[in-house]
Write an enzyme that holds these catalytic residues in place. Structure first.
Site, PDB file in Angstrom:
ATOM      1  CG  ASN A  89      25.349  56.522  68.709  1.00 10.39           C
ATOM      2  OD1 ASN A  89      24.955  55.860  67.754  1.00 10.39           O
ATOM      3  ND2 ASN A  89      26.232  57.482  68.564  1.00 10.39           N
ATOM      4  CB  THR A 122      20.238  53.233  70.340  1.00 13.08           C
ATOM      5  OG1 THR A 122      21.651  53.087  70.164  1.00 13.08           O
ATOM      6  CG2 THR A 122      19.875  54.664  69.976  1.00 13.08           C
ATOM      7  NE  ARG A 180      18.217  60.543  67.798  1.00 10.18           N
ATOM      8  CZ  ARG A 180      19.121  59.617  67.531  1.00 10.18           C
ATOM      9  NH1 ARG A 180      19.093  58.427  68.123  1.00 10.18           N
ATOM     10  NH2 ARG A 180      20.063  59.846  66.633  1.00 10.18           N
ATOM     11  N   GLY A 186      22.043  48.928  64.056  1.00 14.78           N
ATOM     12  CA  GLY A 186      23.200  48.930  63.164  1.00 14.78           C
ATOM     13  C   GLY A 186      23.350  50.226  62.394  1.00 14.78           C
ATOM     14  CB  THR A 218      21.276  50.681  68.177  1.00 16.06           C
ATOM     15  OG1 THR A 218      21.557  51.962  68.183  1.00 16.06           O
ATOM     16  CG2 THR A 218      20.838  50.186  66.866  1.00 16.06           C
ATOM     17  CB  SER A 248      17.566  58.541  64.806  1.00 13.86           C
ATOM     18  OG  SER A 248      17.575  57.151  65.008  1.00 13.86           O
ATOM     19  CD  GLN A 273      21.687  58.175  70.177  1.00 15.49           C
ATOM     20  OE1 GLN A 273      22.112  57.608  69.175  1.00 15.49           O
ATOM     21  NE2 GLN A 273      21.362  57.525  71.271  1.00 15.49           N
TER      22      GLN A 273
HETATM   23  O1  DON Z   1      19.967  56.622  65.941  1.00 20.13           O
HETATM   24  C1  DON Z   1      20.783  56.118  65.180  1.00 20.13           C
HETATM   25  O2  DON Z   1      20.639  56.080  63.981  1.00 20.13           O
HETATM   26  C2  DON Z   1      22.031  55.494  65.760  1.00 20.13           C
HETATM   27  N1  DON Z   1      22.380  56.175  66.973  1.00 20.13           N
HETATM   28  C3  DON Z   1      21.800  54.043  65.984  1.00 20.13           C
HETATM   29  C4  DON Z   1      22.997  53.368  66.565  1.00 20.13           C
HETATM   30  C5  DON Z   1      23.044  51.939  66.329  1.00 20.13           C
HETATM   31  O3  DON Z   1      22.231  51.361  65.656  1.00 20.13           O
HETATM   32  C6  DON Z   1      24.174  51.232  66.928  1.00 20.13           C
HETATM   33  N2  DON Z   1      24.112  49.863  66.565  1.00 20.13           N
HETATM   34  N3  DON Z   1      24.918  49.201  66.087  1.00 20.13           N
END
Ligand code: DON
Length: 588
Positions: free
Chosen positions: A420, A418, A116, A492, A400, A471, A439
């Site tokens: 983000n 991801t 992360r 997502g 993601t 996250s 992020q």
């Molecule tokens: O870590 C997370 O929860 C988010 N940054 C994830 C972002 C994400 O899934 C974008 N997708 N649509």
């Protein structure tokens, strides 16, 4: 050659199934594929016993398969796919972002590698406030949105520890694809157009976004082959210099230069101080399965586990997966868990995240609060037992998009990666073609103020120097009688938790295989806002029934993107990409 039955591949820039079947698949590195894979667009059929890969992009799936074919294992396949996704699906993930990598080796070693992003050392709690109010633009677009990327640290660590193939070779293949280009599909094109529009407020000469605009300028009305020569060059630097170059070489100085020009906080010293964490996976059980999830700073493992614990107290099978009873009970469990998320969850190195959230006693208490016929009022977080004493441990210095891989020896990977939101911060480090994440928006900019995904949070997830934003990414492995049977996860935002949960429930309670489980209609509730999002495929009658029970319903066309690899009792793999996106699941 065997191929699945779901028809021609119409993938995002990907090859056609016909081309694949004929063994003429050009993967960007100019090789003919002359081996048998069982492939299906969107989903995959149950296939062979030697391995499986599922990603959101056919070229990335094939990079993973190629690694398996060369004698690599599931970890090599995952690393190959991750690196390739950074080239062909860079709006979702890449080396400028982070990932959670969950691995279980055939010998039983299980590890959760936390890549992360970390907030830079000079980050402060109020850095996203303007005139006392949270300004989403600051945390979502541009240099302040950037956290120190962790994906490279994880990929090189897992490759060295568990893999068999030299990572440099896998990187070189991706560099070739970046150099020669790939055909951009509709979804990628749409995301690019949306992103260019989103940064329309910035002047054309703004150095924060100039590189993005230059590289991702879209040709009008014709096929778009995106070539990324700078990214190819950067990948080759990494093939040579590895994680050392990324974190302590020349690259961090280039990032710092770009940050200083544009008002960002990340410095070369932040790269040098980046720490990948090896964490203890979180193990719960559900209807006789062992569920291995990702611990904080993922909220995924905790809340998938918490919701499953609640649901185990209901006879979902008797309700039926198309019934309003089922949707209602699961929605209520989601609400309770997401209320806990908003209060308790954060980076365990900074916040005290109670382990009691996944205890059976606590689940019993929460389940008792669910009225089977009426939407309940959830005013805030619950209070798990031992909330003060039994917390997720601060790590001692031991250290993601979702894709899943497995091999015939019994090694399994679930990884969610991801930058983000689409193209992250949209800041590209000049000369590298690398998009940096945004992020930092996953932190709570201000109590009660929703982030991009509408999530609210508390102190536990406030911005702090060198902290990791919370996250929802939920890479998960599922075991039966000690043997892995499923690797699953999703993209997502907060819906990741609901998608992963629904996939598990559809397999454990309703007996579906991975492809059918992913095709099932989805819904999502995250406590705030107090609405249940319902895929339109549920139809009006479900919405009406839920409204009668007191729910506020919001329609969504399609919810998320889940990928999964499963193994049947006869040892055959099934690899499934979400039919909502144009990915590819393939087995060999
Ligand atoms: O870590 C997370 O929860 C988010 N940054 C994830 C972002 C994400 O899934 C974008 N997708 N649509």
């Amino acid at each position: 050659m065997r191929a699945g039955s779901h028809g021609a591949l119409r993938s995002a820039g990907g090859p056609g199934l016909a081309a694949l079947a004929a063994g003429r698949l050009a993967l960007g590195w100019g090789r003919r594929i002359a081996f048998a894979w069982v492939v299906v667009a969107g989903m995959a059929m149950a296939g062979d016993r030697r391995g499986a890969v599922a990603t959101v992009h056919p070229i990335a799936t094939h990079a993973g398969l190629e690694a398996l074919l060369e004698g690599g294992n599931a970890v090599d396949a995952a690393v190959a796919s991750a690196l390739m996704l950074g080239v062909v699906d860079g709006h979702n993930s890449g080396l400028g972002g982070g990932c959670f990598f969950l691995v279980r080796m055939a010998d039983g070693r299980t590890e959760a590698l936390d890549g992360r992003e970390m907030a830079p050392a000079s980050a402060t709690r109020d850095m996203f406030l303007k005139g006392g109010k949270a300004d989403a633009r600051l945390s979502q677009d541009g240099p302040l949105a950037v956290g120190v990327p962790g994906e490279m640290a994880v990929l090189s660590a897992v490759s060295a520890k568990y893999g068999r193939l030299p990572m440099a070779r896998l990187i070189e293949r991706c560099a070739k694809v970046a150099e020669r280009g790939f055909k951009v599909g509709d979804s990628y094109r749409g995301r690019t157009a949306g992103t260019l529009k989103e940064i329309g407020w910035a002047s054309a000469s703004d150095p924060a976004f100039a590189e993005f605009r230059r590289i991702w300028q879209m040709p009008t009305g014709q096929a778009w082959v995106l070539k990324q020569p700078e990214l190819a060059g950067f990948y080759r630097r990494l093939a040579e210099g590895g994680a050392e170059e990324f974190y302590r070489g020349h690259f961090p100085a280039e990032v710092e230069h770009q940050m200083r020009r544009t008002g960002g906080l990340v410095r070369a010293s932040d790269f040098a101080a980046y720490e990948m964490r090896s964490r203890q996976p979180l193990v719960t059980t559900y209807r006789g399965y062992e569920i291995i999830g990702f611990p904080p700073p993922s909220s995924g493992g905790v809340h998938v586990g918490e919701i499953l614990n609640i649901l185990e107290r209901f006879d979902l099978r008797a309700m039926g997966e198309d019934s309003v009873d089922f949707v209602h009970v699961v929605t209520e469990a989601m609400k309770l868990a997401f209320a806990d998320r908003a209060h308790w969850l954060g980076d365990p190195d900074f916040a005290r995240v109670p382990r009691g959230l996944i205890s059976r006693e606590y689940a019993r208490e929460l389940a008792a609060r669910i009225d089977p016929l009426h939407a309940g009022l959830v005013s805030g977080a619950g209070r798990p037992l031992d909330a003060d004493s039994d917390v997720f441990e601060r790590e001692r210095h031991r250290h993601t998009t979702h894709f899943s891989t497995a091999d015939g020896e019994g090694n399994w990977v679930a990884c969610t990666a991801t930058v983000n939101t689409s193209f992250g911060s949209k800041v590209v480090v000049p000369g590298t073609g690398l998009v940096l994440n945004n992020q930092m928006d996953d932190f709570v900019a201000q109590p009660g103020v929703p982030n991009f995904f509408g999530l609210v949070g508390a102190d536990a997830n406030a911005v702090e120097a060198r902290k990791r934003p919370l996250s929802s990414m939920s890479p998960t492995l599922m075991l039966k009688d000690g043997r892995p049977v499923l690797s699953v996860g999703a993209a997502g935002g907060p819906t990741i938790i609901s998608q992963t949960l629904l996939a598990i429930v559809r397999i454990a309670d309703f007996g579906h295989g991975p492809a059918d489980a992913l095709a099932g209609r989805r819904f999502h509730h995250q406590w705030r806002p107090d609405v249940v999002k319902l895929e339109r495929a549920w139809g009006k009658s479900m919405a009406e029934s839920l409204r009668e029970r007191g729910h506020v319903v919001e329609w969504v066309e399609s919810l998320g993107a889940t990928q999964a690899v499963g193994r049947r009792a006869d040892g055959r793999f099934e690899a499934a990409a979400d039919p909502r996106v144009q990915g590819l699941g393939a087995t060999r």
